[in-house]
Design a protein around this motif. Structure first.
Motif, mmCIF file in Angstrom:
data_model
loop_
_atom_site.group_PDB
_atom_site.id
_atom_site.type_symbol
_atom_site.label_atom_id
_atom_site.label_comp_id
_atom_site.label_asym_id
_atom_site.label_seq_id
_atom_site.Cartn_x
_atom_site.Cartn_y
_atom_site.Cartn_z
ATOM 1 N N ASN A 6 34.617 59.342 30.522
ATOM 2 C CA ASN A 6 33.286 59.110 29.984
ATOM 3 C C ASN A 6 33.249 57.811 29.194
ATOM 4 O OD1 ASN A 6 30.995 59.243 28.259
ATOM 5 N ND2 ASN A 6 30.831 61.387 28.846
ATOM 6 N N LEU A 7 32.277 56.997 29.523
ATOM 7 C CA LEU A 7 32.192 55.682 28.879
ATOM 8 C C LEU A 7 32.058 55.786 27.368
ATOM 9 C CD1 LEU A 7 31.870 52.570 29.117
ATOM 10 C CD2 LEU A 7 29.429 52.978 29.167
ATOM 11 N N ARG A 37 32.126 46.679 30.884
ATOM 12 C CA ARG A 37 32.339 45.883 32.080
ATOM 13 C C ARG A 37 33.100 46.690 33.128
ATOM 14 N NH1 ARG A 37 36.577 42.608 33.554
ATOM 15 N NH2 ARG A 37 36.046 40.878 34.924
ATOM 16 N N VAL A 38 34.174 47.338 32.691
ATOM 17 C CA VAL A 38 34.940 48.157 33.622
ATOM 18 C C VAL A 38 34.065 49.269 34.183
ATOM 19 C CG1 VAL A 38 36.881 49.743 33.851
ATOM 20 C CG2 VAL A 38 37.158 47.628 32.572
ATOM 21 N N ALA A 39 33.279 49.883 33.320
ATOM 22 C CA ALA A 39 32.396 50.967 33.783
ATOM 23 C C ALA A 39 31.431 50.455 34.841
ATOM 24 C CB ALA A 39 31.630 51.556 32.608
ATOM 25 N N LEU A 40 30.863 49.297 34.605
ATOM 26 C CA LEU A 40 29.910 48.737 35.563
ATOM 27 C C LEU A 40 30.598 48.403 36.884
ATOM 28 C CD1 LEU A 40 27.798 46.363 33.272
ATOM 29 C CD2 LEU A 40 27.158 48.611 34.130
ATOM 30 N N LEU A 41 31.781 47.805 36.788
ATOM 31 C CA LEU A 41 32.491 47.428 38.010
ATOM 32 C C LEU A 41 32.916 48.662 38.799
ATOM 33 C CD1 LEU A 41 34.686 44.476 36.709
ATOM 34 C CD2 LEU A 41 32.763 44.337 38.288
ATOM 35 N N TYR A 47 29.809 41.894 40.373
ATOM 36 C CA TYR A 47 30.547 41.197 39.326
ATOM 37 C C TYR A 47 29.666 40.223 38.547
ATOM 38 C CZ TYR A 47 34.198 38.123 37.418
ATOM 39 O OH TYR A 47 34.989 37.383 36.587
ATOM 40 N N THR A 48 28.924 39.415 39.251
ATOM 41 C CA THR A 48 28.077 38.419 38.587
ATOM 42 C C THR A 48 26.943 39.085 37.823
ATOM 43 O OG1 THR A 48 28.495 37.144 40.583
ATOM 44 C CG2 THR A 48 27.028 36.178 38.985
ATOM 45 N N VAL A 49 26.369 40.111 38.439
ATOM 46 C CA VAL A 49 25.287 40.843 37.777
ATOM 47 C C VAL A 49 25.810 41.472 36.487
ATOM 48 C CG1 VAL A 49 23.701 42.799 37.983
ATOM 49 C CG2 VAL A 49 24.066 41.287 39.930
ATOM 50 N N ALA A 50 26.998 42.052 36.575
ATOM 51 C CA ALA A 50 27.600 42.686 35.399
ATOM 52 C C ALA A 50 27.840 41.657 34.305
ATOM 53 C CB ALA A 50 28.914 43.365 35.790
ATOM 54 N N LYS A 51 28.312 40.500 34.724
ATOM 55 C CA LYS A 51 28.605 39.442 33.765
ATOM 56 C C LYS A 51 27.330 39.005 33.030
ATOM 57 C CE LYS A 51 31.535 35.356 33.901
ATOM 58 N NZ LYS A 51 32.160 34.386 34.798
ATOM 59 N N ASP A 52 26.286 38.776 33.799
ATOM 60 C CA ASP A 52 25.008 38.389 33.201
ATOM 61 C C ASP A 52 24.492 39.467 32.262
ATOM 62 O OD1 ASP A 52 25.124 36.161 34.679
ATOM 63 O OD2 ASP A 52 23.552 36.714 36.119
ATOM 64 N N ALA B 46 35.476 41.260 46.415
ATOM 65 C CA ALA B 46 35.839 41.840 47.715
ATOM 66 C C ALA B 46 35.934 43.354 47.620
ATOM 67 C CB ALA B 46 37.158 41.263 48.195
ATOM 68 N N ASP B 47 35.441 43.937 46.530
ATOM 69 C CA ASP B 47 35.466 45.385 46.319
ATOM 70 C C ASP B 47 36.869 45.954 46.128
ATOM 71 O OD1 ASP B 47 32.709 46.201 46.303
ATOM 72 O OD2 ASP B 47 32.647 45.722 48.433
ATOM 73 N N VAL B 48 37.785 45.140 45.640
ATOM 74 C CA VAL B 48 39.140 45.651 45.432
ATOM 75 C C VAL B 48 39.154 46.684 44.298
ATOM 76 C CG1 VAL B 48 41.473 44.999 44.746
ATOM 77 C CG2 VAL B 48 40.236 43.610 46.376
ATOM 78 N N GLY B 49 38.241 46.564 43.370
ATOM 79 C CA GLY B 49 38.195 47.528 42.262
ATOM 80 C C GLY B 49 38.899 46.984 41.040
ATOM 81 N N SER B 50 38.444 47.373 39.858
ATOM 82 C CA SER B 50 38.925 46.708 38.653
ATOM 83 C C SER B 50 40.379 47.029 38.337
ATOM 84 C CB SER B 50 38.021 47.027 37.469
ATOM 85 O OG SER B 50 38.042 48.393 37.182
ATOM 86 N N GLU B 51 40.789 48.270 38.564
ATOM 87 C CA GLU B 51 42.164 48.608 38.195
ATOM 88 C C GLU B 51 43.174 47.915 39.107
ATOM 89 O OE1 GLU B 51 42.570 52.797 37.316
ATOM 90 O OE2 GLU B 51 44.752 52.569 37.417
ATOM 91 N N THR B 52 42.928 48.008 40.410
ATOM 92 C CA THR B 52 43.840 47.375 41.363
ATOM 93 C C THR B 52 43.848 45.861 41.160
ATOM 94 O OG1 THR B 52 43.231 49.116 42.906
ATOM 95 C CG2 THR B 52 44.471 47.277 43.801
#
Lengths: 436, 297
Positions: A6-7, A37-41, A47-52, B46-52
């Motif tokens: 849970n975030l 950031r990790v939660a969003l990813l 990635y860019t949307v999350a960054k913004d 490339a959708d590798v995922g944050s942990e990997t």
């Protein structure tokens, strides 16, 4: 695999050593944003949307006063959640109607997004609004796509038009013409799935748009889409100037970050969600729920399981009947307060609710007096008001507030809660599945 | 067009589309934080995922430190090697008689994959029978029939709404009596969190085991390369239900790269066997880790 913790837990943990009670500091925000950031990813937000997004939230959160009832972590989550809801837009499930009938809706998207099924769902939805809908089979490539649409049309009670595998523009034009002559007021064109980088096929869609007056161009996006969602959405929007987005397969366990990506790059409203394989499984888009889902907050499943064990079967049946007849009223709502008490520690329960009332309540124990107050409010209503809350106009609310020693705002809040509960229960009752 | 060329062709547009910077990055020759941040961007994109992604970058830092690498061209090789180490090299080879069951969530391209797989096996001079066990989706059987005709193989099909296990039963009986080499089983798309549908899949799986114990069993899951991190959950739950042997990664001809297969291989040790790169019958190719990695980078 414990993929998503849970975030809020994560962020709270990051802040556990801090006892800062003033404004949020840069360091605090930075720490929290790493988790966000990790939660969003992990939720597949681009990635860019999350960054913004994070840059925006950081700016917003910086210097924000930490409310007395909140910890720094909770304050950050609050800001994140608010921003996310705002970015998602509002609930806009209205489809435009053409001034000169028929209204033409063109569905487009990648292969396998769920366009054909969605055509049927939309048709049924519109039919319930009294529209006469014609489905036009314009996918001339995929084997048996035409058959599939015909079956879907049958299931949704819509008309069906096909010309085999000839030029798609010609089919669209003839389809609209057929609709006009046969009294259909709405035409839904099912186009073939295509890659956004396939210039030839993208041009084909542009040609259709030139040849017939399309009222709504809807992009159908699979909720499970990953980083590529931005490329897809951008290309389709640039080529076709889409008017809205439909998210499909939200009945899976994906967190659906693609929704945010698509919204961010196109700015177009998300109009509907597909939530199942049946024709009725179509819902308007709820930005707040989507935000909680993307952030990985809430644990509705556990909540429901708890509720199931607390409410005995006969009562459940009674309730199910009420739900079916949509007669869940404030008397029942009053009863719910007692039921909830049976389900165990109320603070544990609250933590499972997505959207997290916890934010407002902090880690302190839940305000029991509020429950009491809510009970008072309902008890200050007349029998008619309880069984038919629709009659609650302003003057009645004022009277109730005075009678229960609360304010009109409190009364409004309670009624809103009741409506949300009713809505939620209706979903559970109908589908036996999580709404989100 | 071979695998390599096709992938490169497909991904060329991707590179332009997302403002691809890796080569420039390696050319720059400085391994600072910006370098790693860009690298992160590429892998996450490339959708590798944050942990990997984090693990890969950590590993790269480690290896470069260990070997004291400062040559940029070498860094690229290092990164490539790390990705190759994760992906491994496994080819799909069916021992006959075999039953290959293809499953996955809705819309990933199962039916199309079956058609293409049939074509591959026919070219290997194997006799193939398709079992149309997607009896749920409207016109799925018709769609598969078209593919069977294209690949010139037999198909067993019941009417829509019938029991998929019964279709499989019939197909297996027919294959046994005719001595067919490979039975390809198409299943309905199902979201992995739908318990009853997963039970149905288990049942189909059991029927094959029970009725055709002498056959080699292969369960393939089809993943859409466009899918993000949810693919991990898909493979995890399908694997729990029916033991997945390998992955078919479809729709690689778009701009998506399906990097999530790295995470899946890394955490569950399930390899990619085939990739789908188009709508034609020949557009299914054996997975080649080397070209795939070239495509991502």
């Amino acid at each position: 695999m414990a993929l998503f913790q849970n975030l809020s837990d994560k962020i709270n943990h990051a802040f556990s050593k801090l006892t800062n009670r003033g404004a949020l500091t840069e360091l605090e925000i930075k720490q929290a944003m790493r988790e966000v950031r990790v939660a969003l990813l992990e939720a597949d937000v681009n990635y860019t949307v999350a960054k913004d997004f994070i840059a925006k939230v950081t700016e917003k959160a910086l210097g924000e006063q930490i409310l007395k009832s909140l910890t720094p972590g909770q304050q950050v989550i609050k800001v994140v959640n608010e921003q996310l809801c705002e970015l998602m837009g509002s609930t806009q499930s209205k489809l435009a109607v053409a001034s000169k009938l028929p209204t033409v809706i063109m569905m487009c998207g990648l292969q396998g997004a769920g366009k054909t099924t969605m055509c049927g769902k939309l048709a049924l939805h519109l039919k319930k609004q009294g529209k006469k809908v014609l489905l036009v089979a314009d996918d001339i490539y995929r084997p048996a796509a035409i058959n599939q649409l015909e079956i879907v049309a049958g299931k949704s009670g819509a008309g069906f038009f096909q010309m085999g595998q000839i030029n798609p523009t010609k089919i669209a034009v003839s389809g609209v013409e057929f609709a006009r002559k046969n009294g259909y007021d709405t035409v839904i064109i099912d186009t073939a799935g295509r890659l956004h980088i396939n210039e030839e096929l993208m041009a084909e869609l542009e040609n259709i748009k030139k040849a017939v007056e399309v009222t709504e161009t809807l992009l159908v996006v699979d909720a499970m889409t990953g980083q590529d969602a931005v490329n897809v959405a951008k290309s389709f929007d640039e080529a076709l100037d889409i008017t809205g987005v439909i998210i499909t397969k939200l009945d899976g366990d994906t967190r659906g970050g693609a929704t945010l990506s698509v919204k961010a790059v196109t700015g177009k409203p998300i109009k509907f969600c597909g939530v199942g394989e049946k024709m009725e499984d179509l819902e308007p888009f709820h930005p707040d729920r989507m935000a909680s889902r993307i952030l990985g907050m809430g644990d509705v499943l556990t909540l429901i399981e708890k509720a199931q064990s607390a409410i005995d079967e006969e009562e459940a049946k009674k309730m199910a009947k009420k739900l079916k007849e949509a007669s869940f009223d404030l008397n029942d709502f009053l009863e719910q307060y007692d039921k909830v008490a049976q389900m165990g520690n109320i603070n544990d329960l609250v933590s499972m609710i997505p959207g997290a009332n916890k934010l407002k309540l902090g880690s302190a124990t839940i305000d029991e007096s509020q429950i009491k107050r809510n009970k008072c409010i309902i008890q200050s209503m007349t029998a008619e008001e309880r069984s038919n809350p629709k009659v609650l106009n302003y003057s009645r609310r004022k009277r109730i507030a005075a009678g229960s020693g609360t304010t009109v705002q409190d009364v409004n809040k309670l009624i809103k809660q009741y409506e949300q509960t009713k809505d939620m229960m209706k979903r559970f009752g109908k589908s036996k599945r999580l709404p989100f | 067009m071979g695998f390599f060329k096709k992938i490169i062709e497909g991904l060329r547009k991707t590179k332009q589309a997302i403002g691809f910077k890796l080569n420039e990055l390696f050319k720059r020759g400085i391994f600072d934080d910006e370098f790693y941040e860009e690298l992160e961007f590429i892998l996450l994109g490339a959708d590798v995922g944050s942990e990997t992604t984090e693990n890969i970058i950590e590993e790269l830092r480690e290896r470069m430190r260990r070997d004291n690498v400062s040559d940029t061209a070498k860094a690229r090789e290092y990164l490539k090697q790390i990705l190759l180490d994760i992906l491994g090299e496994e080819q799909f080879e069916a021992e006959c008689p075999a039953v290959v069951m293809v499953s996955g969530v809705n819309g990933v391209g199962k039916t199309t994959t079956i058609g293409k797989l049939a074509n591959i096996f026919v070219k290997q001079k194997k006799s193939v029978l398709i079992a149309a066990a997607d009896t749920f989706r409207a016109a799925a059987g018709e769609q598969l029939e078209v593919w069977a005709k294209r690949a010139n193989v037999r198909i067993i099909k019941h009417e829509e709404g019938s029991d998929p296990a019964a279709v499989v039963f019939d197909a297996v009986s027919s294959a046994k009596s005719r001595g067919t080499d490979i039975v390809l089983v198409d299943t309905a798309g199902r979201l992995h969190n739908k318990k009853n549908l997963m039970e149905e899949l288990k049942k189909i799986n059991r029927v094959i085991d029970r009725e055709f114990p002498e056959a080699q069993r292969y369960n393939l899951i089809v993943l859409d390369a466009t899918t993000g991190q949810n693919a991990v959950s898909q493979v995890d739950i399908f694997n729990e239900a029916i033991d997945i042997d390998g992955i078919v990664l479809t729709k690689l001809d778009g701009t998506a790269k399906g990097g999530v297969v790295l995470t899946i291989k890394d955490t569950m040790d399930i390899p990619v066997y085939f990739v789908g790169v188009g709508e034609g019958i020949d557009d299914l190719l054996p997975f080649d880790a080397n070209s795939y990695v070239e495509g991502i980078l």
